[in-house]
Design a protein around this motif. Structure first.
Motif, PDB file in Angstrom:
ATOM      1  N   ARG A 102       2.649  -8.100  -7.682  1.00  0.00           N
ATOM      2  CA  ARG A 102       3.465  -7.792  -8.865  1.00  0.00           C
ATOM      3  C   ARG A 102       4.601  -6.843  -8.502  1.00  0.00           C
ATOM      4  NH1 ARG A 102      -0.577  -6.544 -11.980  1.00  0.00           N
ATOM      5  NH2 ARG A 102      -0.931  -8.667 -12.650  1.00  0.00           N
ATOM      6  N   ALA A 103       4.326  -5.853  -7.652  1.00  0.00           N
ATOM      7  CA  ALA A 103       5.359  -4.899  -7.232  1.00  0.00           C
ATOM      8  C   ALA A 103       6.447  -5.604  -6.425  1.00  0.00           C
ATOM      9  CB  ALA A 103       4.733  -3.768  -6.408  1.00  0.00           C
ATOM     10  N   VAL A 104       6.065  -6.559  -5.600  1.00  0.00           N
ATOM     11  CA  VAL A 104       7.065  -7.328  -4.839  1.00  0.00           C
ATOM     12  C   VAL A 104       7.975  -8.092  -5.795  1.00  0.00           C
ATOM     13  CG1 VAL A 104       7.374  -9.295  -3.278  1.00  0.00           C
ATOM     14  CG2 VAL A 104       5.699  -7.524  -2.717  1.00  0.00           C
ATOM     15  N   LEU A 105       7.395  -8.729  -6.787  1.00  0.00           N
ATOM     16  CA  LEU A 105       8.196  -9.505  -7.737  1.00  0.00           C
ATOM     17  C   LEU A 105       9.159  -8.630  -8.534  1.00  0.00           C
ATOM     18  CD1 LEU A 105       5.496 -11.986  -9.068  1.00  0.00           C
ATOM     19  CD2 LEU A 105       7.360 -12.460  -7.466  1.00  0.00           C
ATOM     20  N   ARG A 106       8.781  -7.365  -8.756  1.00  0.00           N
ATOM     21  CA  ARG A 106       9.652  -6.432  -9.484  1.00  0.00           C
ATOM     22  C   ARG A 106      10.695  -5.792  -8.578  1.00  0.00           C
ATOM     23  NH1 ARG A 106       4.664  -3.633 -12.161  1.00  0.00           N
ATOM     24  NH2 ARG A 106       4.215  -5.079 -13.816  1.00  0.00           N
ATOM     25  N   GLY A 107      10.569  -5.999  -7.270  1.00  0.00           N
ATOM     26  CA  GLY A 107      11.518  -5.406  -6.337  1.00  0.00           C
ATOM     27  C   GLY A 107      11.186  -3.971  -5.970  1.00  0.00           C
ATOM     28  N   HIS A 108       9.931  -3.558  -6.158  1.00  0.00           N
ATOM     29  CA  HIS A 108       9.508  -2.200  -5.838  1.00  0.00           C
ATOM     30  C   HIS A 108       8.825  -2.202  -4.467  1.00  0.00           C
ATOM     31  CE1 HIS A 108       9.267  -1.699 -10.460  1.00  0.00           C
ATOM     32  NE2 HIS A 108      10.491  -1.458 -10.032  1.00  0.00           N
ATOM     33  N   ALA A 109       9.630  -2.112  -3.417  1.00  0.00           N
ATOM     34  CA  ALA A 109       9.125  -2.255  -2.049  1.00  0.00           C
ATOM     35  C   ALA A 109       8.127  -1.162  -1.677  1.00  0.00           C
ATOM     36  CB  ALA A 109      10.288  -2.268  -1.065  1.00  0.00           C
ATOM     37  N   ALA A 110       8.430   0.074  -1.955  1.00  0.00           N
ATOM     38  CA  ALA A 110       7.535   1.170  -1.570  1.00  0.00           C
ATOM     39  C   ALA A 110       6.187   1.046  -2.280  1.00  0.00           C
ATOM     40  CB  ALA A 110       8.182   2.519  -1.874  1.00  0.00           C
ATOM     41  N   GLU A 111       6.220   0.717  -3.551  1.00  0.00           N
ATOM     42  CA  GLU A 111       4.973   0.529  -4.301  1.00  0.00           C
ATOM     43  C   GLU A 111       4.186  -0.638  -3.731  1.00  0.00           C
ATOM     44  OE1 GLU A 111       3.436  -0.602  -8.806  1.00  0.00           O
ATOM     45  OE2 GLU A 111       5.560  -0.186  -8.479  1.00  0.00           O
ATOM     46  N   ALA A 112       4.879  -1.725  -3.389  1.00  0.00           N
ATOM     47  CA  ALA A 112       4.211  -2.896  -2.807  1.00  0.00           C
ATOM     48  C   ALA A 112       3.530  -2.537  -1.492  1.00  0.00           C
ATOM     49  CB  ALA A 112       5.217  -4.022  -2.598  1.00  0.00           C
ATOM     50  N   LEU A 113       4.196  -1.752  -0.662  1.00  0.00           N
ATOM     51  CA  LEU A 113       3.605  -1.360   0.614  1.00  0.00           C
ATOM     52  C   LEU A 113       2.365  -0.489   0.417  1.00  0.00           C
ATOM     53  CD1 LEU A 113       6.817  -0.686   2.720  1.00  0.00           C
ATOM     54  CD2 LEU A 113       5.173  -2.562   3.002  1.00  0.00           C
ATOM     55  N   ARG A 114       2.400   0.402  -0.574  1.00  0.00           N
ATOM     56  CA  ARG A 114       1.229   1.244  -0.846  1.00  0.00           C
ATOM     57  C   ARG A 114       0.041   0.396  -1.292  1.00  0.00           C
ATOM     58  NH1 ARG A 114       5.224   4.618  -3.239  1.00  0.00           N
ATOM     59  NH2 ARG A 114       4.623   3.882  -5.293  1.00  0.00           N
ATOM     60  N   TRP A 115       0.284  -0.558  -2.198  1.00  0.00           N
ATOM     61  CA  TRP A 115      -0.794  -1.426  -2.662  1.00  0.00           C
ATOM     62  C   TRP A 115      -1.302  -2.303  -1.522  1.00  0.00           C
ATOM     63  CZ3 TRP A 115      -3.463  -0.035  -6.468  1.00  0.00           C
ATOM     64  CH2 TRP A 115      -2.904   0.514  -7.626  1.00  0.00           C
ATOM     65  N   ARG A 116      -0.402  -2.761  -0.644  1.00  0.00           N
ATOM     66  CA  ARG A 116      -0.806  -3.596   0.493  1.00  0.00           C
ATOM     67  C   ARG A 116      -1.732  -2.808   1.413  1.00  0.00           C
ATOM     68  NH1 ARG A 116       1.519  -4.418   5.777  1.00  0.00           N
ATOM     69  NH2 ARG A 116       0.807  -6.395   6.607  1.00  0.00           N
ATOM     70  N   LYS A 117      -1.373  -1.580   1.722  1.00  0.00           N
ATOM     71  CA  LYS A 117      -2.194  -0.743   2.597  1.00  0.00           C
ATOM     72  C   LYS A 117      -3.560  -0.508   1.964  1.00  0.00           C
ATOM     73  CE  LYS A 117      -3.091   1.946   6.063  1.00  0.00           C
ATOM     74  NZ  LYS A 117      -3.415   1.375   7.343  1.00  0.00           N
ATOM     75  N   LEU A 118      -3.598  -0.216   0.678  1.00  0.00           N
ATOM     76  CA  LEU A 118      -4.866  -0.003  -0.006  1.00  0.00           C
ATOM     77  C   LEU A 118      -5.717  -1.274   0.026  1.00  0.00           C
ATOM     78  CD1 LEU A 118      -6.761   1.780  -1.639  1.00  0.00           C
ATOM     79  CD2 LEU A 118      -5.548   1.036  -3.695  1.00  0.00           C
ATOM     80  N   ALA A 119      -5.101  -2.423  -0.224  1.00  0.00           N
ATOM     81  CA  ALA A 119      -5.846  -3.690  -0.174  1.00  0.00           C
ATOM     82  C   ALA A 119      -6.443  -3.900   1.216  1.00  0.00           C
ATOM     83  CB  ALA A 119      -4.928  -4.857  -0.551  1.00  0.00           C
ATOM     84  N   GLN A 120      -5.687  -3.604   2.263  1.00  0.00           N
ATOM     85  CA  GLN A 120      -6.183  -3.770   3.628  1.00  0.00           C
ATOM     86  C   GLN A 120      -7.364  -2.837   3.910  1.00  0.00           C
ATOM     87  OE1 GLN A 120      -2.543  -3.049   5.774  1.00  0.00           O
ATOM     88  NE2 GLN A 120      -2.135  -5.237   6.030  1.00  0.00           N
TER      89      GLN A 120
END
Length: 189
Positions: A102-120
């Motif tokens: 969802r963060a990627v679709l909104r264009g929020h790169a930093a938020e997307a990276l934080r969620w990606r790291k947490l998912a990993q």
């Protein structure tokens, strides 16, 4: 003037500023924050919003926690009734992954990276727990200890013990509320 080169009010913000202000206002940003961000006056903003019908009531309601009501985490918490012991790491990993998308679709790169790291991290923890359970089961099988309780039975016992402990704490808290705090005076028999 007649040729459209100057606005009717030379002190008024340009149309593109008002368009961005309208989008932010209708997006739910507080009026004072819209004014600060775009350099327009609060009275001007409110007048324009009324005149051009910038209606916030047309927008979906978002609860105070700031999450979309359809967010996976909101749905998961409602499904478990707030009992976090029912949530597996795999489910949390999926929530984090979906929020990353969802963060990627909104264009929020930093938020997307934080969620990606947490998912990993959650996925790695989930995989580690699964490996440890498989190793324990293999050891039990090889050593002839299969007659012991299953992991599901152990989990059920833990859940029952937690419920008893929770009930005791609630009863203790209610008892203290009824009798007041202990002040060091021994009870009279």
């Amino acid at each position: 003037m007649a040729d459209g080169s100057h606005p009717a009010n030379p002190r008024s913000a340009p149309a593109e500023v008002w368009e961005r202000a309208r989008d932010d206002y209708r997006g739910g940003l507080a009026a004072h924050e819209v004014c600060r961000r775009h350099g327009v006056g609060l009275t001007s903003l409110r007048n324009r919003a009324a005149r051009e019908r910038w209606r916030r009531t047309d927008l979906p309601w978002i609860p105070p926690n700031g999450l979309d009501p359809r967010d996976e985490g909101v749905e998961l918490e409602a499904r478990i009734g707030g009992d976090l012991d029912q949530v597996g790491l795999g489910e949390l990993s999926l929530v984090a992954f979906r929020r990353m998308m969802r963060a990627v679709l909104r264009g929020h790169a930093a938020e997307a990276l934080r969620w990606r790291k947490l998912a990993q991290v959650l996925e790695a923890d989930h995989d580690q727990v699964e490996r440890e359970i498989a190793q324990e089961e293999q050891i039990r099988h090889m050593s002839g200890l299969d007659a012991g309780p299953s992991p599901e039975a152990i989990q059920a016992e833990l859940k029952a013990a937690r419920a008893v402990l929770k009930r005791w704490r609630e009863e203790d808290a209610a008892d203290r509320a009824d009798h007041g705090p202990a002040d060091g005076v021994a009870p009279v028999d």
